[in-house]
Design an enzyme around this catalytic site. Structure first.
Site, short mmCIF file in Angstrom:
data_model
loop_
_atom_site.label_atom_id
_atom_site.label_comp_id
_atom_site.label_asym_id
_atom_site.label_seq_id
_atom_site.Cartn_x
_atom_site.Cartn_y
_atom_site.Cartn_z
CE1 TYR A 45 -0.32 2.38 9.94
CE2 TYR A 45 0.29 0.28 10.93
CZ TYR A 45 -0.65 1.09 10.31
OH TYR A 45 -1.91 0.60 10.07
CG HIS A 64 -1.72 -1.20 1.43
ND1 HIS A 64 -2.20 -1.59 2.66
CD2 HIS A 64 -2.15 -2.14 0.55
CE1 HIS A 64 -2.89 -2.71 2.54
NE2 HIS A 64 -2.87 -3.07 1.26
#
Length: 474
Positions: free
Chosen positions: A133, A70
């Site tokens: 993240y 992605h």
């Protein structure tokens, strides 16, 4: 007790902007501790100060859990809280590095900075792996995303566990192959004031690339109360503010004073706030009028401002507002000449029509041609120049307005003696409206921008080129 390396360091990869960081991890019989994100230390190693706004954690039960590829329109700081992964990153940005790949095993002692548009994916190598993240934007259904099939044969990610044996979502299995991927375009550059002399030169300099957007006051008003919602600002990298109120005499009226402060000061303050909130670079075009013109020498960038009139005061206020955002270029210029009505065209027209003008002979400065100004602004951006204030004008010795008028007459084949030099006071002696005070010395020192390799063209030579290329205004 798990043992990891303890030296903080950064390693570049074949994908531009993708950086692997070694993180100090300190362990004992109780477990371990690490600084997963430490702004001061990591930016000192070259990590962009990317301004994360959200922290996400993906927990994975089984070995072989595979996610991605992605590419989102934001930057990410990825690492592992516990466990171990095989990470794969593919550049899905427009440009020559499209399709470039980098892979690495990541445990808690590693972190990776993933720039906007680089596809991110991983496969777990241990059970109970927590993948973390930080991102510098919030998810939006209106944002642009790119995806790549995990099994793309062109990129050929060397997955440790065959995808046929891995845990993969149907959605990830259905993503397109590289040949069918729509590359993620770069963040946009927005040029404000596109209808003015400088705005038109900026359009000629930056062209009609898809990531460059132009706006005049009708399409985006810097004084608008909803400016912060006028664009999805996280999709932009840079705002070039060439919009300004420049009617120096009218600025001395009640209405003009209001308009000058609204556009030149309050509008810039709003842009600076947007730049700060969205990690944008703000390029703000300033003026020699922020100085009183009493200095004997050329003005440097660090000279304290001392404006005389309303226009100069509003521009100085705009400078201070622009300087409040970290990523800023304040570009001070003087005596701007470009495509449109201006002093040079007026003098050429008077010469052609046989009119002998009286021209001010006690103000000194340098002409700045808009295409040179636009080129200098682009240089600041492409060279990643240190943020701050830069003087940017034409080169050569300073001239008075009367000197320039005589040069225009000479170049266009007319007698320069037809120009009569007068003082500023004499020129405006019969004025019926407000007259703004003008700085007597508008010469700006160009040493700072010359360190970037910018060579200011001689104003006299550029004047001749300009007149050869332009028809006199009627």
């Amino acid at each position: 007790m798990t043992t990891y390396g303890t030296a903080l360091g950064a390693t570049r990869t074949p994908i531009p902007g993708l950086v692997v960081f070694d993180l100090p991890v300190y362990g004992d019989s109780r477990g371990w501790f690490k600084e997963n994100w430490q702004r001061a230390k990591m930016t000192a190693l070259g990590l962009p100060d990317f301004g994360p706004v959200q922290n996400n954690i993906s927990f994975n039960d089984a070995v072989g859990t595979t996610r991605g590829i992605h590419a989102e329109p934001w930057d990410k700081w990825v690492s592992v809280a516990t466990g171990r992964i095989f990470g794969a990153w593919v550049d899905l940005r427009e440009g020559p590095s499209f399709g470039a790949i980098f892979t690495a095993e990541i445990d808690p002692s590693k972190a990776v900075y993933v720039p906007r548009g680089v596809g991110n994916s991983y496969q777990t190598l241990e059970s109970d792996t927590a993948y973390t993240y930080l991102v510098n934007d919030h998810w939006s259904p209106d944002a642009a995303y790119s995806f790549l099939n995990l099994a793309d044969p062109t990129v050929a990610v060397p997955w440790p566990i065959a995808l046929a044996d891995a845990e993969v979502s149907e959605k990830d299995r259905g993503h397109p192959l590289l040949a069918d991927v729509t590359p993620l375009p770069p963040r946009k550059i927005l040029v404000l004031g596109s209808g003015g002399q400088l705005g038109r030169a900026l359009r000629a300099e930056f062209g009609d690339a898809g990531h460059v957007e132009y706006a005049d006051r009708a399409s985006l008003d810097v004084a608008s109360a909803d400016l912060s919602h006028a664009r999805r600002w996280r999709e932009y990298s840079t705002i070039i503010n060439a919009a300004a109120y420049t009617q120096v005499d009218l600025a001395e009226t009640a209405e003009g004073r209001r308009d000058a402060w609204t556009i030149n000061a309050h509008g810039v303050s709003a842009l600076a706030r947007i730049a700060t909130e969205n990690a944008l670079t703000l390029v703000h075009v300033s003026s020699d009028y922020v100085f009183d013109g009493e200095a004997d020498d050329a003005y440097g960038e660090d000279e304290p401002v001392s404006p005389l009139g309303v226009y100069g005061q509003s521009k100085a206020a705009g400078d201070h507002a622009a300087a409040a955002t970290a990523r800023h270029y304040i570009v001070r210029t003087s005596w701007v000449i470009g495509d449109g009505k201006n002093f040079v065209r007026t003098m050429a027209s008077l010469a052609e029509r046989g009119i002998d003008p009286r021209v001010v002979d006690d103000q000194r400065g340098r002409l700045t041609f808009t295409d040179d100004l636009a080129r200098g602004i682009r240089l600041l951006l492409t060279e990643d120049a240190p943020f701050g204030t830069y003087n940017l004008t034409g080169g050569g010795g300073g001239s008075t307005w009367a000197d320039i008028a005589r040069a225009v007459f000479q170049i266009t084949g007319h007698d320069p003696a037809r120009v009569t030099g007068v003082t500023t006071d004499e020129y405006f002696a019969g004025a019926t409206g407000p007259v703004a005070p003008r700085p007597k010395n508008s010469v700006l020192d160009l040493a700072k921008i010359s360190t970037l390799g910018y060579v200011a063209p001689d104003s006299g030579a550029r004047l001749a080129e300009y007149l050869r290329a332009a028809e006199p205004a009627s």
